[in-house]
Structures are given as C-alpha cells and as structure tokens.
Design an enzyme around this catalytic site. Structure first.
Site, mmCIF file in Angstrom:
data_model
loop_
_atom_site.group_PDB
_atom_site.id
_atom_site.type_symbol
_atom_site.label_atom_id
_atom_site.label_comp_id
_atom_site.label_asym_id
_atom_site.label_seq_id
_atom_site.Cartn_x
_atom_site.Cartn_y
_atom_site.Cartn_z
ATOM 1 N N GLY A 35 -18.559 26.193 -44.486
ATOM 2 C CA GLY A 35 -17.455 25.350 -44.041
ATOM 3 C C GLY A 35 -16.445 26.092 -43.201
ATOM 4 C CB CYS A 36 -16.550 29.353 -41.873
ATOM 5 S SG CYS A 36 -15.758 30.642 -40.908
#
Length: 158
Positions: A35-36
């Site tokens: 989720g970066c």
C-alpha cells in the site's frame, strides 16, 4: 567473516529458512509494502527477475509494515495482491521489522554493511541491498531508486 549465508529468516509459514540455500547466487533484498506510493516498483523488480534469474539472480522480498502501516494483511493477502497486480514470482518471506529494537537480525547486519540516506536506518519501503555471489553486501539503493537503475550494477555481478 559473516555473510548472508549465516542468517536464517522466517518463511511465509513462519518456519525457519536458511539463506544458505542461495549460496553462489546474486541477491537483491528488498523490504516491500503493498500500500505504498512505491509499490509499482514490483513491476520493475519482476522484470529484472525474469531477465536474470537464469544467470543465478534471486530477489528476496520481505514485506514490512513499519512505515505508516503500508503492508497490512496476511501472507496470503500480500501474495494475492502481488500475483494479481504485478505477477511476481520471486520468493517472499514472512513480514519483518527492519528498524528499531525488534529489527530482524538480517536487516541489522545489512544496515551495518552499507549505510543509506539516513545512516544505518532503513528510510522507507523498497530499500534495496545487492549481494554478490560470495554473500557480501556490495551496494545499497534507496527506496526511490527504481529497479531499472540497478541493472548495470547487477550485470557486473552476474
């Protein structure tokens, strides 16, 4: 002298896994997150892996949730995400910590070998360590370094 082969990590089933199995290979060790803002680097990593794995290259993926909780989820959820969105096929291990008192011993050793933008601390997800065929850290790349930019250094080790 300590090398990468002296370390064991946990596989995705939380079972001990000796890195000695990679003896004689060139390795790229990466702490990752699904989720970066840098998650799209999985695409470049997979490209490098496909192009060089037959020459003895391996990427070791260590999910890390230490940076703003950007690697939530179970091993199965992370694998599903990476397979669905980036078709990754390189080895992935159990989620680890890379900084602080609970940092994995492997990462403590890697950081001792090569400092980065924040000294010995890992600055963010997708920091990368390039290891030669003798198990020694040759180069450290920042999180922002795209996998393609590593290719020349990788080729010299292969």
């Amino acid at each position: 002298m300590t090398t990468i082969y002296d370390y064991s990590v946990l596989d995705q089933n939380n079972q001990p896994f000796s890195l000695d199995i990679y003896r004689g290979k060139v390795l790229l060790i990466v702490n990752t997150a699904t989720g970066c803002g840098l998650t799209s680097q999985y695409e470049g990593l997979q490209d490098l892996y496909e192009r060089y794995k037959e020459q003895g290259f391996e990427i070791l993926d260590f999910p890390c949730n230490q940076f703003m909780g950007q690697a939530p989820g179970s091993a199965e959820e992370i694998n599903s995400f990476c397979s669905l969105h980036y078709q990754t096929s390189f080895p992935r291990f159990a989620k680890i910590k890379v900084n602080g008192k609970e940092a994995d011993p492997l990462y403590n050793w890697l950081k001792e070998q090569k400092s980065g933008p924040l000294g010995k601390r890992i600055e963010w997800n997708f920091a990368k360590f390039l290891i030669n065929r003798n198990g020694q850290v040759i180069e450290r790349f920042s999180s922002k370094t795209k996998p393609k930019a590593i290719e020349e250094s990788l080729q010299t080790l292969l």
